[in-house]
Design an enzyme around this catalytic site. Structure first.
Site, mmCIF file in Angstrom:
data_model
loop_
_atom_site.group_PDB
_atom_site.id
_atom_site.type_symbol
_atom_site.label_atom_id
_atom_site.label_comp_id
_atom_site.label_asym_id
_atom_site.label_seq_id
_atom_site.Cartn_x
_atom_site.Cartn_y
_atom_site.Cartn_z
ATOM 1 N N ALA A 70 0.794 -1.233 0.000
ATOM 2 C CA ALA A 70 0.000 0.000 0.000
ATOM 3 C C ALA A 70 0.829 1.287 0.000
ATOM 4 O O ALA A 70 0.263 2.364 0.198
ATOM 5 C CB ALA A 70 -1.002 0.028 1.156
ATOM 6 N N GLY A 92 1.982 2.731 -2.588
ATOM 7 C CA GLY A 92 1.389 3.498 -3.692
ATOM 8 C C GLY A 92 0.027 4.070 -3.308
ATOM 9 O O GLY A 92 -0.333 5.171 -3.728
ATOM 10 N N ASP A 93 -0.745 3.337 -2.511
ATOM 11 C CA ASP A 93 -2.068 3.836 -2.076
ATOM 12 C C ASP A 93 -1.910 5.041 -1.156
ATOM 13 O O ASP A 93 -2.638 6.033 -1.277
ATOM 14 C CB ASP A 93 -2.846 2.736 -1.328
ATOM 15 C CG ASP A 93 -3.323 1.641 -2.268
ATOM 16 O OD1 ASP A 93 -3.372 1.880 -3.487
ATOM 17 O OD2 ASP A 93 -3.633 0.543 -1.776
HETATM 18 P P1 ADP Z 1 3.329 0.812 -5.450
HETATM 19 O O1 ADP Z 1 3.084 0.449 -4.015
HETATM 20 O O2 ADP Z 1 2.098 1.289 -6.162
HETATM 21 O O3 ADP Z 1 4.094 -0.227 -6.232
HETATM 22 P P2 ADP Z 1 5.814 2.323 -5.153
HETATM 23 O O4 ADP Z 1 6.443 1.049 -4.696
HETATM 24 O O5 ADP Z 1 6.418 2.985 -6.346
HETATM 25 O O6 ADP Z 1 4.246 2.145 -5.419
HETATM 26 O O7 ADP Z 1 5.829 3.327 -3.895
HETATM 27 C C1 ADP Z 1 5.166 4.582 -3.914
HETATM 28 C C2 ADP Z 1 6.031 5.608 -3.218
HETATM 29 O O8 ADP Z 1 6.266 5.170 -1.879
HETATM 30 C C3 ADP Z 1 7.419 5.812 -3.829
HETATM 31 O O9 ADP Z 1 7.388 6.815 -4.839
HETATM 32 C C4 ADP Z 1 8.241 6.249 -2.623
HETATM 33 O O10 ADP Z 1 8.126 7.650 -2.448
HETATM 34 C C5 ADP Z 1 7.564 5.526 -1.456
HETATM 35 N N1 ADP Z 1 8.301 4.290 -1.118
HETATM 36 C C6 ADP Z 1 8.031 3.035 -1.531
HETATM 37 N N2 ADP Z 1 8.936 2.152 -1.036
HETATM 38 C C7 ADP Z 1 9.800 2.875 -0.285
HETATM 39 C C8 ADP Z 1 10.965 2.571 0.499
HETATM 40 N N3 ADP Z 1 11.432 1.320 0.587
HETATM 41 N N4 ADP Z 1 11.596 3.599 1.125
HETATM 42 C C9 ADP Z 1 11.143 4.870 1.046
HETATM 43 N N5 ADP Z 1 10.055 5.222 0.323
HETATM 44 C C10 ADP Z 1 9.390 4.250 -0.332
#
Ligand code: ADP
Length: 317
Positions: A259, A261-262
């Site tokens: 979540a 991305g959510d």
């Molecule tokens: P989804 O969950 O839809 O696959 P992402 O993995 O790209 O989306 O994550 C969305 C946002 O969350 C990223 O742009 C980043 O800012 C933040 N994020 C995700 N994973 C991490 C992490 N391991 N450390 C720091 N920020 C994170």
């Protein structure tokens, strides 16, 4: 980071059209092989569904949120309504679908955090253009319409038509990944795909900056003004017509990235307003998403406005 999080965000009116799923999570030492039964799993349930997750993230970030969704006529549906109301989400347009079950996601997670998931969409699959028409006044009165792809596209199209007619900003989080028509995409104001979704929509394999510029370019060509490609622990790529920049993620120790991305899209809906620059809104949303990965769970991991403010106050710009 010097962003006034309070001004403006408290009154941002957000309508979310999307799914509610009860997540049924089994933690097991490893994923079973085909035809195999394994013992030793631990079971728990938690509220989920991309629509509800994003609605809760936006509400915790300070927005005034209405959710348009369907749940089943069962205990899970009653629990959904109670949980959303406790978060301050307006559920006037969450219909109880008689003769249908609440959506469920069956998730097996192994010791390494790998998972496999089957979703039984239940009532989510019946969200219709008529449900949207009943919520027309709320959409018209909102600043932001926020949608994902776990509900039928005809309902999303109807919501988008109303929003466009009344100059409401449309944010689409195009998840889960699926191809979309050019007509549908042309109604979107801000799109927030992750790497897989960006690749599905544009055919561009996401890697370095050149591929991000190319993928964003094709999304702009469909008429989408703002493209934000989220890149997990790498951060996010923000592109508006004629300008683009890479924003590095906040450094945290991840516990559960479910979540992220959510939380990002929900928070963006709360902050994409006239009092914050788009870049500030994205930074705040990245901070919220980073905080969410330090906690277990989907909806449960979304941070409050206070937690986001504190985190930003201690993070270098
Ligand atoms: P989804 O969950 O839809 O696959 P992402 O993995 O790209 O989306 O994550 C969305 C946002 O969350 C990223 O742009 C980043 O800012 C933040 N994020 C995700 N994973 C991490 C992490 N391991 N450390 C720091 N920020 C994170």
């Amino acid at each position: 980071m010097d962003v006034n999080l309070k001004a403006g965000s408290l009154s941002q009116k957000v309508v979310v059209v999307g799914s509610y799923n009860a997540d049924m999570i089994i933690k097991a030492p490893r994923l079973p092989r085909l035809g195999e039964t394994i013992l030793g799993g631990r079971f728990h349930t938690s509220p989920g569904g991309k629509g509800a997750n994003q609605a809760v993230a936006a509400a915790r970030a300070g927005a005034n949120v209405v959710l348009v969704a369907r749940v089943g006529d069962d205990l899970l549906g009653q629990e959904a309504l109670r949980g959303l109301q406790a978060e301050g989400v307006n559920t006037d347009h969450v219909s109880v679908d008689h003769g249908n079950q609440t959506g469920t996601a069956w998730i097996i997670v192994d010791d390494r955090g790998e998972n496999c998931i089957v979703v039984a969409s239940g009532a989510n699959a019946c969200l219709s253009p008529d449900d949207i028409l009943r919520a027309e006044a709320s959409i018209t009165a909102s600043d932001i319409l926020l949608m994902q792809l776990e509900c039928p596209v005809p309902a999303l199209e109807r919501a988008m038509q109303i929003a466009r007619r009344d100059n409401v900003t449309v944010i689409l989080n195009p998840a889960p990944a699926m191809p979309l028509s050019a007509g549908f995409l042309s109604g979107v104001s801000i799109i927030t795909p992750n790497e897989v979704e960006a690749e599905m929509l544009t055919g561009v394999k996401i890697g370095g900056e050149e591929s991000l510029v190319q993928a964003a370019g094709s999304l702009h060509n469909w008429g989408i003004g703002t493209v934000i490609i989220t890149l997990g622990a790498r951060g996010a790529f923000l592109s508006t017509a004629g300008e683009h920049r890479f924003l590095p993620a906040f450094q945290v120790t991840p516990v559960d990235t479910t979540a992220a991305g959510d939380v990002f899209s929900g928070c963006l809906a709360a902050f994409a307003d006239r009092t914050h620059s788009l870049q500030d809104a994205v930074r705040v949303s990245m901070a919220a998403a980073a905080l969410s990965v330090t906690k277990l769970g989907a909806q449960d991991s979304a941070p409050t406005l206070e937690a986001i403010t504190q985190f930003l106050a201690h993070s270098p710009r």
